[in-house]
Design a protein around this motif. Structure first.
Motif, PDB file in Angstrom:
ATOM      1  N   ALA A  54       0.850  -1.195   0.000  1.00 62.40           N
ATOM      2  CA  ALA A  54       0.000   0.000   0.000  1.00 62.40           C
ATOM      3  C   ALA A  54       0.880   1.237   0.000  1.00 62.40           C
ATOM      4  O   ALA A  54       2.011   1.222   0.519  1.00 62.40           O
ATOM      5  CB  ALA A  54      -0.917   0.012   1.225  1.00 62.40           C
ATOM      6  N   VAL A  55       0.378   2.320  -0.577  1.00 68.05           N
ATOM      7  CA  VAL A  55       1.143   3.562  -0.706  1.00 68.05           C
ATOM      8  C   VAL A  55       0.604   4.631   0.241  1.00 68.05           C
ATOM      9  O   VAL A  55      -0.570   4.618   0.613  1.00 68.05           O
ATOM     10  CB  VAL A  55       1.096   4.093  -2.159  1.00 68.05           C
ATOM     11  N   VAL A  68       4.903   7.781  -8.352  1.00 66.73           N
ATOM     12  CA  VAL A  68       5.756   6.667  -8.757  1.00 66.73           C
ATOM     13  C   VAL A  68       6.739   6.408  -7.622  1.00 66.73           C
ATOM     14  O   VAL A  68       7.287   7.349  -7.031  1.00 66.73           O
ATOM     15  CB  VAL A  68       6.512   6.973 -10.064  1.00 66.73           C
ATOM     16  N   TYR A  69       6.956   5.118  -7.304  1.00 68.74           N
ATOM     17  CA  TYR A  69       7.785   4.735  -6.156  1.00 68.74           C
ATOM     18  C   TYR A  69       8.834   3.701  -6.542  1.00 68.74           C
ATOM     19  O   TYR A  69       8.594   2.828  -7.391  1.00 68.74           O
ATOM     20  CB  TYR A  69       6.913   4.097  -5.067  1.00 68.74           C
ATOM     21  N   ARG A 105      10.827  -8.373  -1.926  1.00 68.48           N
ATOM     22  CA  ARG A 105      10.962  -7.597  -0.692  1.00 68.48           C
ATOM     23  C   ARG A 105      10.358  -6.225  -0.956  1.00 68.48           C
ATOM     24  O   ARG A 105      11.049  -5.290  -1.353  1.00 68.48           O
ATOM     25  CB  ARG A 105      12.423  -7.503  -0.272  1.00 68.48           C
ATOM     26  N   MET A 106       9.059  -6.113  -0.747  1.00 68.96           N
ATOM     27  CA  MET A 106       8.357  -4.853  -0.968  1.00 68.96           C
ATOM     28  C   MET A 106       8.451  -3.983   0.293  1.00 68.96           C
ATOM     29  O   MET A 106       8.409  -4.486   1.426  1.00 68.96           O
ATOM     30  CB  MET A 106       6.898  -5.112  -1.314  1.00 68.96           C
ATOM     31  N   LYS A 107       8.561  -2.683   0.109  1.00 70.90           N
ATOM     32  CA  LYS A 107       8.719  -1.769   1.230  1.00 70.90           C
ATOM     33  C   LYS A 107       7.380  -1.527   1.923  1.00 70.90           C
ATOM     34  O   LYS A 107       6.332  -1.459   1.266  1.00 70.90           O
ATOM     35  CB  LYS A 107       9.290  -0.434   0.746  1.00 70.90           C
ATOM     36  N   ALA A 149       7.857   3.442   4.763  1.00 69.65           N
ATOM     37  CA  ALA A 149       9.206   3.588   4.213  1.00 69.65           C
ATOM     38  C   ALA A 149       9.213   4.099   2.780  1.00 69.65           C
ATOM     39  O   ALA A 149      10.279   4.231   2.178  1.00 69.65           O
ATOM     40  CB  ALA A 149       9.937   2.247   4.286  1.00 69.65           C
ATOM     41  N   LEU A 150       8.039   4.419   2.242  1.00 67.50           N
ATOM     42  CA  LEU A 150       7.933   4.835   0.839  1.00 67.50           C
ATOM     43  C   LEU A 150       7.960   6.353   0.701  1.00 67.50           C
ATOM     44  O   LEU A 150       7.252   7.062   1.420  1.00 67.50           O
ATOM     45  CB  LEU A 150       6.638   4.302   0.237  1.00 67.50           C
ATOM     46  N   THR A 151       8.766   6.824  -0.233  1.00 64.26           N
ATOM     47  CA  THR A 151       8.814   8.244  -0.596  1.00 64.26           C
ATOM     48  C   THR A 151       8.668   8.346  -2.105  1.00 64.26           C
ATOM     49  O   THR A 151       9.386   7.664  -2.844  1.00 64.26           O
ATOM     50  CB  THR A 151      10.149   8.882  -0.176  1.00 64.26           C
TER      51      THR A 151
END
Length: 312
Positions: free
Chosen positions: A202-203, A244-245, A261-263, A267-269
């Motif tokens: 999820a974002v 976009v990530y 290994r998804m973040k 931890a997503l920017t």
């Protein structure tokens, strides 16, 4: 018309190096590659062996159209300072509805895998001004009734093995589900291995309207999983928002199984971010040499557009 289980149509619609990724820079500007509801870009793949660079690319795009005589596939020629050259291609073979993703088959120029929203994967050959589905579609492993897919990518490792990564799009509180498996793409069609990796994703942005946590993904040469996300208020005029990530990494273990290994969300920017004021719904991503991204949109009533953006 269906004859002997094969549908044949000629679409007459006309239109139209492995360093870490960092925060996004300014866009080079959007270029229209399709008009209206039938002209969106729902998936995109670069043409293998074609020149690529700032403002320069040759791509194949898919449209998420559902009705007969509507375009499914187009080629797009982008050159600096020139208007995009868009060519809608006639489709031959089993006609898909709602194509949402596309990637090129590594090492086989002109060969692509296109995926429809319900999880059907088509082996497509683009040559001589036409797109041909070579056989009946193959079902993505683990597909369930009600799943909605908008992304699919292929990755070839150093040993020459090919792996597929795909995801449900998710919606709001429902996370996307990312899966990976080996895949064999031969003259007799597609053969997926067992799913060896499954992760939810999820974002943090977009964070309003109906958020599609994964609207497209690609796997870069170093295994980086590049993901786009988009929000859609289910009104054809938007407003839309997108991001976009650098979403994680695909690796292969000693047993030659794909590992994801998804973040986690915190931890997503975003590498790139388009707000509701920008009104862009990114549904297609590609990555060029020199840390250059190419984004494609399905902006509903506003058609489809692409832009180059340096992301590192």
């Amino acid at each position: 018309m269906i004859r002997n289980g094969i549908i044949v149509t000629a679409v007459l619609c006309a239109s139209l190096a492995a360093t870490p990724l960092s925060a996004a820079a300014a866009s080079d500007g959007w270029q229209r590659v399709g008009s209206g509801l039938q002209g969106g870009v729902s998936g995109m793949a670069l043409v293998e062996g074609a020149p690529a660079g700032p403002g320069l690319a040759d791509a194949v795009v898919v449209r998420d159209n559902k009705e007969d005589r509507e375009s499914r596939v187009a080629t797009v020629r982008l050159r600096p300072g020139q208007t995009p050259v868009v060519t809608e291609l006639p489709w031959f073979g089993v006609v898909p509805a709602d194509l949402e993703a596309l990637d090129a088959v590594p090492g086989r120029p002109g060969h692509y895998i296109a995926v429809a929203s319900r999880g059907d994967a088509y082996r497509v050959v683009v040559t001589d001004g036409r797109a041909t589905a070579e056989e009946e579609p193959a079902a993505l492993p683990g597909r369930r009734d009600g799943d909605n897919y908008e992304s699919f990518a292929l990755h070839r490792d150093r040993s020459g093995r090919t792996y597929a990564v795909w995801a449900t799009r998710g919606s709001g509180a429902e996370k996307a589900v990312v899966r990976a498996a080996s895949v064999r793409i031969g003259a007799d069609g597609l053969e997926f291995g067992m799913v060896s990796a499954r992760q939810e994703f999820a974002v943090p942005f977009p964070d309003e309207d109906e958020v599609r946590h994964i609207s497209d993904l690609k796997v870069l040469d170093d295994g980086t999983v590049l993901v786009s996300a988009a929000s859609d208020p289910n009104v054809n005029d938007g407003p839309f928002a997108s991001a976009v990530y650098d979403a994680g990494r695909l690796t292969v273990n000693r047993a030659n199984d794909a590992v994801l290994r998804m973040k986690p969300r915190h931890a997503l920017t975003p590498l790139s971010r388009f707000t509701r004021q920008d009104n862009r719904k990114i549904e297609a991503v590609a990555f060029l040499p020199g840390q250059l991204g190419l984004w494609g949109t399905d902006d509903e009533n506003f058609g489809g557009s692409v832009t180059f953006e340096r992301v590192g």
